[in-house]
Scaffold this motif. Structure first.
Motif, PDB file in Angstrom:
ATOM      1  N   LEU A  10       0.822  -1.204   0.000  1.00  0.00           N
ATOM      2  CA  LEU A  10       0.000   0.000   0.000  1.00  0.00           C
ATOM      3  C   LEU A  10       0.861   1.260   0.000  1.00  0.00           C
ATOM      4  O   LEU A  10       0.668   2.159  -0.812  1.00  0.00           O
ATOM      5  CB  LEU A  10      -0.916   0.007   1.228  1.00  0.00           C
ATOM      6  N   ASN A  11       1.846   1.299   0.894  1.00  0.00           N
ATOM      7  CA  ASN A  11       2.668   2.497   1.010  1.00  0.00           C
ATOM      8  C   ASN A  11       3.453   2.770  -0.260  1.00  0.00           C
ATOM      9  O   ASN A  11       3.538   3.920  -0.702  1.00  0.00           O
ATOM     10  CB  ASN A  11       3.635   2.371   2.187  1.00  0.00           C
ATOM     11  N   ASP A  12       4.015   1.718  -0.869  1.00  0.00           N
ATOM     12  CA  ASP A  12       4.769   1.913  -2.099  1.00  0.00           C
ATOM     13  C   ASP A  12       3.874   2.488  -3.187  1.00  0.00           C
ATOM     14  O   ASP A  12       4.262   3.398  -3.909  1.00  0.00           O
ATOM     15  CB  ASP A  12       5.361   0.584  -2.576  1.00  0.00           C
ATOM     16  N   PHE A  13       2.651   1.953  -3.274  1.00  0.00           N
ATOM     17  CA  PHE A  13       1.757   2.442  -4.315  1.00  0.00           C
ATOM     18  C   PHE A  13       1.372   3.894  -4.072  1.00  0.00           C
ATOM     19  O   PHE A  13       1.392   4.712  -4.993  1.00  0.00           O
ATOM     20  CB  PHE A  13       0.503   1.569  -4.397  1.00  0.00           C
ATOM     21  N   GLN A  14       1.047   4.227  -2.823  1.00  0.00           N
ATOM     22  CA  GLN A  14       0.646   5.605  -2.522  1.00  0.00           C
ATOM     23  C   GLN A  14       1.780   6.582  -2.782  1.00  0.00           C
ATOM     24  O   GLN A  14       1.563   7.678  -3.286  1.00  0.00           O
ATOM     25  CB  GLN A  14       0.176   5.716  -1.070  1.00  0.00           C
ATOM     26  N   CYS A  15       3.009   6.166  -2.430  1.00  0.00           N
ATOM     27  CA  CYS A  15       4.173   7.025  -2.689  1.00  0.00           C
ATOM     28  C   CYS A  15       4.321   7.279  -4.174  1.00  0.00           C
ATOM     29  O   CYS A  15       4.578   8.407  -4.603  1.00  0.00           O
ATOM     30  CB  CYS A  15       5.443   6.359  -2.180  1.00  0.00           C
ATOM     31  N   TRP A  16       4.168   6.209  -4.934  1.00  0.00           N
ATOM     32  CA  TRP A  16       4.307   6.338  -6.380  1.00  0.00           C
ATOM     33  C   TRP A  16       3.237   7.271  -6.935  1.00  0.00           C
ATOM     34  O   TRP A  16       3.497   8.139  -7.761  1.00  0.00           O
ATOM     35  CB  TRP A  16       4.198   4.959  -7.024  1.00  0.00           C
ATOM     36  N   GLU A  17       2.007   7.108  -6.446  1.00  0.00           N
ATOM     37  CA  GLU A  17       0.902   7.897  -6.971  1.00  0.00           C
ATOM     38  C   GLU A  17       1.091   9.383  -6.677  1.00  0.00           C
ATOM     39  O   GLU A  17       0.752  10.229  -7.486  1.00  0.00           O
ATOM     40  CB  GLU A  17      -0.405   7.399  -6.360  1.00  0.00           C
ATOM     41  N   LYS A  18       1.670   9.669  -5.516  1.00  0.00           N
ATOM     42  CA  LYS A  18       1.873  11.078  -5.173  1.00  0.00           C
ATOM     43  C   LYS A  18       3.127  11.646  -5.810  1.00  0.00           C
ATOM     44  O   LYS A  18       3.415  12.828  -5.660  1.00  0.00           O
ATOM     45  CB  LYS A  18       1.954  11.225  -3.648  1.00  0.00           C
ATOM     46  N   GLY A  19       3.897  10.783  -6.463  1.00  0.00           N
ATOM     47  CA  GLY A  19       5.093  11.260  -7.138  1.00  0.00           C
ATOM     48  C   GLY A  19       6.313  11.309  -6.250  1.00  0.00           C
ATOM     49  O   GLY A  19       7.329  11.869  -6.626  1.00  0.00           O
ATOM     50  N   GLN A  20       6.209  10.712  -5.050  1.00  0.00           N
ATOM     51  CA  GLN A  20       7.377  10.740  -4.172  1.00  0.00           C
ATOM     52  C   GLN A  20       8.444   9.749  -4.600  1.00  0.00           C
ATOM     53  O   GLN A  20       9.604   9.874  -4.239  1.00  0.00           O
ATOM     54  CB  GLN A  20       6.952  10.420  -2.736  1.00  0.00           C
ATOM     55  N   ALA A  21       8.004   8.731  -5.410  1.00  0.00           N
ATOM     56  CA  ALA A  21       8.956   7.698  -5.793  1.00  0.00           C
ATOM     57  C   ALA A  21      10.017   8.262  -6.728  1.00  0.00           C
ATOM     58  O   ALA A  21      11.132   7.757  -6.796  1.00  0.00           O
ATOM     59  CB  ALA A  21       8.226   6.547  -6.450  1.00  0.00           C
ATOM     60  N   SER A  22       9.643   9.340  -7.469  1.00  0.00           N
ATOM     61  CA  SER A  22      10.605   9.841  -8.450  1.00  0.00           C
ATOM     62  C   SER A  22      11.557  10.867  -7.847  1.00  0.00           C
ATOM     63  O   SER A  22      12.474  11.319  -8.502  1.00  0.00           O
ATOM     64  CB  SER A  22       9.853  10.435  -9.635  1.00  0.00           C
ATOM     65  N   GLN A  23      11.300  11.278  -6.594  1.00  0.00           N
ATOM     66  CA  GLN A  23      12.226  12.214  -5.963  1.00  0.00           C
ATOM     67  C   GLN A  23      13.404  11.456  -5.363  1.00  0.00           C
ATOM     68  O   GLN A  23      13.219  10.452  -4.669  1.00  0.00           O
ATOM     69  CB  GLN A  23      11.515  12.979  -4.849  1.00  0.00           C
ATOM     70  N   ILE A  24      14.574  11.936  -5.634  1.00  0.00           N
ATOM     71  CA  ILE A  24      15.751  11.267  -5.097  1.00  0.00           C
ATOM     72  C   ILE A  24      16.099  11.893  -3.750  1.00  0.00           C
ATOM     73  O   ILE A  24      16.252  13.111  -3.637  1.00  0.00           O
ATOM     74  CB  ILE A  24      16.930  11.401  -6.073  1.00  0.00           C
ATOM     75  N   THR A  25      16.150  11.075  -2.722  1.00  0.00           N
ATOM     76  CA  THR A  25      16.472  11.590  -1.387  1.00  0.00           C
ATOM     77  C   THR A  25      17.747  10.929  -0.887  1.00  0.00           C
ATOM     78  O   THR A  25      18.133   9.872  -1.373  1.00  0.00           O
ATOM     79  CB  THR A  25      15.343  11.277  -0.396  1.00  0.00           C
ATOM     80  N   ALA A  26      18.380  11.565   0.084  1.00  0.00           N
ATOM     81  CA  ALA A  26      19.581  10.980   0.671  1.00  0.00           C
ATOM     82  C   ALA A  26      19.198   9.719   1.434  1.00  0.00           C
ATOM     83  O   ALA A  26      18.130   9.650   2.032  1.00  0.00           O
ATOM     84  CB  ALA A  26      20.226  11.984   1.606  1.00  0.00           C
ATOM     85  N   SER A  27      20.060   8.719   1.371  1.00  0.00           N
ATOM     86  CA  SER A  27      19.772   7.489   2.090  1.00  0.00           C
ATOM     87  C   SER A  27      19.792   7.756   3.586  1.00  0.00           C
ATOM     88  O   SER A  27      20.494   8.656   4.061  1.00  0.00           O
ATOM     89  CB  SER A  27      20.795   6.428   1.705  1.00  0.00           C
ATOM     90  N   SER A  28      19.001   6.989   4.326  1.00  0.00           N
ATOM     91  CA  SER A  28      18.914   7.215   5.765  1.00  0.00           C
ATOM     92  C   SER A  28      20.276   7.005   6.420  1.00  0.00           C
ATOM     93  O   SER A  28      20.592   7.595   7.447  1.00  0.00           O
ATOM     94  CB  SER A  28      17.896   6.262   6.366  1.00  0.00           C
ATOM     95  N   LEU A  29      21.109   6.195   5.778  1.00  0.00           N
ATOM     96  CA  LEU A  29      22.453   5.934   6.290  1.00  0.00           C
ATOM     97  C   LEU A  29      23.284   7.218   6.281  1.00  0.00           C
ATOM     98  O   LEU A  29      23.979   7.550   7.229  1.00  0.00           O
ATOM     99  CB  LEU A  29      23.098   4.880   5.394  1.00  0.00           C
ATOM    100  N   VAL A  30      23.161   7.961   5.159  1.00  0.00           N
ATOM    101  CA  VAL A  30      23.936   9.194   5.017  1.00  0.00           C
ATOM    102  C   VAL A  30      23.394  10.260   5.955  1.00  0.00           C
ATOM    103  O   VAL A  30      24.145  11.012   6.565  1.00  0.00           O
ATOM    104  CB  VAL A  30      23.885   9.669   3.554  1.00  0.00           C
TER     105      VAL A  30
END
Lengths: 212, 185
Positions: A179-199
């Motif tokens: 569900l979360n992956d789909f919702q993220c994709w639908e809102k366009g968050q999947a295409s934003q590149i973010t820093a990894s939580s490690l960094v």
């Protein structure tokens, strides 16, 4: 990092997975049993009596972890006999068949399915009923898990999972991820590149801080 | 598989664009495209269409099915039928999202289309849950889901296969078969 980490999953069948941490924790759970013969010098190890030399008389009641009970159980040489824990007995099986959704499997378990499957190793005459109850419990709780895991978006899910067994919790997480992956994709968050939580959690100074 | 990967596959679908530049036929690994002439419609993959659109080098022509009347019909049919009805495109969700996000100025009644596609999706997902539940309840071992699209399978796929895997193990608990022997030396 969860993609690169492959934990050994619990076995759930008649055999546990040797390296599964969940299965190791599950096999620590205590089983009620009875000594069928005298066990010399074992009173201390099994938590009865203080002296190291005390023996366990025949017929005394024991609380044995599942792994030890499995090792000592033998259909020919009667060393110990194993009783069913109360939640797998008939009284509770009736409760489960009435409405499995009302039972708090976390309090009863938390490895209800895995432990129940392992109990089938002890040649109990009620084995078919136990296996059937475990299966039916899973089937009747399936809908609730599916609906709650796939409708709760951005919500506090602790109340939803509080009564779930460990196996059901893993299933709930799988549903939530879908569900979360789909919702993220639908809102366009999947295409934003973010820093990894490690960094982001990296404690050292950044290169840009060095000059100033 | 992640939704972004399903989207990646969807970007291979062809759409028609009207370019405003001229370019000779280009030879790409997956096939030849073009030639491109100003004002003449040409078919290109979605990924290229979006890229050209962002560079303001073309106008996008929406697919035939991306039309309010047709989508209303599809939605109503989906609500009437018990099984899944065929969708106009195997990537209807992905294409709607991509085209409406990047070229909504070329698509008439974009808002209505978004709502209609979302309604159809919700109907289908609710149906998928209902059929998954009866599948589990009747302890079936196989099912046929002809008209489900990749994105729909993907959102509940892991969950469903994992649940069925558990169910299979719980059902075969009492028959020690070859699976129980696999860890013996």
């Amino acid at each position: 990092m969860s993609e690169a980490y492959f934990p050994v999953d619990p076995g759930l069948g008649m055999e546990e997975n040797f390296l599964s941490l969940d299965d190791i924790l599950m096999s620590q759970e205590k089983l009620p049993g009875r000594a069928e013969s005298a066990l010399p010098r074992l009173a201390f190890a099994l938590g009865q009596g203080a002296g190291t030399g005390d023996s366990i008389p025949e017929g005394s009641k024991l609380e044995i972890p599942l792994w030890l009970a499995k090792g000592l159980h033998d259909s020919k040489r009667r060393i110990i006999s194993v009783d069913l824990p109360k939640i797998y007995k008939e009284a509770w099986r009736t409760v489960f068949s009435a409405d499995a959704n009302v039972v708090d499997l976390h309090k009863m378990g938390p490895y209800y399915y895995g432990f129940g499957s392992q109990l089938l190793n002890f040649d109990n005459p009620e084995n078919p009923e136990i296996a059937q109850t475990i299966l039916q419990t899973f089937i009747s709780r399936f809908r609730r898990i599916m609906d709650s895991s796939q409708n709760a978006y951005n919500e506090d899910t602790s109340a939803l999972v509080a009564r779930l067994d460990e196996l059901e919790r893993a299933l709930f997480r799988a549903g939530q991820k879908g569900l979360n992956d789909f919702q993220c994709w639908e809102k366009g968050q999947a295409s934003q590149i973010t820093a990894s939580s490690l960094v982001q959690n990296y404690g050292k100074r950044k290169f840009t801080d060095m000059d100033g | 598989m992640e939704p972004a990967e399903a989207e990646f596959l969807a970007e291979k679908e062809l759409v028609t664009i009207v370019p405003n530049f001229s370019l000779d036929r280009i030879h790409l690994i997956g096939g030849d495209l073009g030639p491109f002439n100003p004002g003449l419609p040409v078919e290109v993959p979605v990924w290229l269409a979006i890229n050209l659109k962002q560079r303001q080098k073309c106008r996008l022509i929406p697919p035939e099915w991306m039309d309010v009347e047709k989508l209303e019909e599809i939605r109503d049919r989906e609500r009437k039928e018990d099984t899944f009805t065929p969708m106009p495109s195997p990537y209807y969700m992905e294409l709607t999202k991509l085209l409406l996000n990047y070229a909504s100025d070329n698509i008439p009644k974009a808002d209505e289309i978004r709502t209609l596609v979302k309604d159809t999706w919700d109907t289908r997902i609710a149906k998928l849950r209902l059929s998954a539940d009866s599948f589990v309840r009747q302890q079936e071992a196989h099912a046929k889901l002809d008209n489900l699209t990749l994105m729909e399978i993907n959102t509940t796929g892991t969950f469903l296969t994992q649940a069925l895997d558990h169910m299979y193990k719980l059902r075969t608990n009492l028959q020690p078969g070859e699976s129980a022997r696999s860890q013996d030396f």
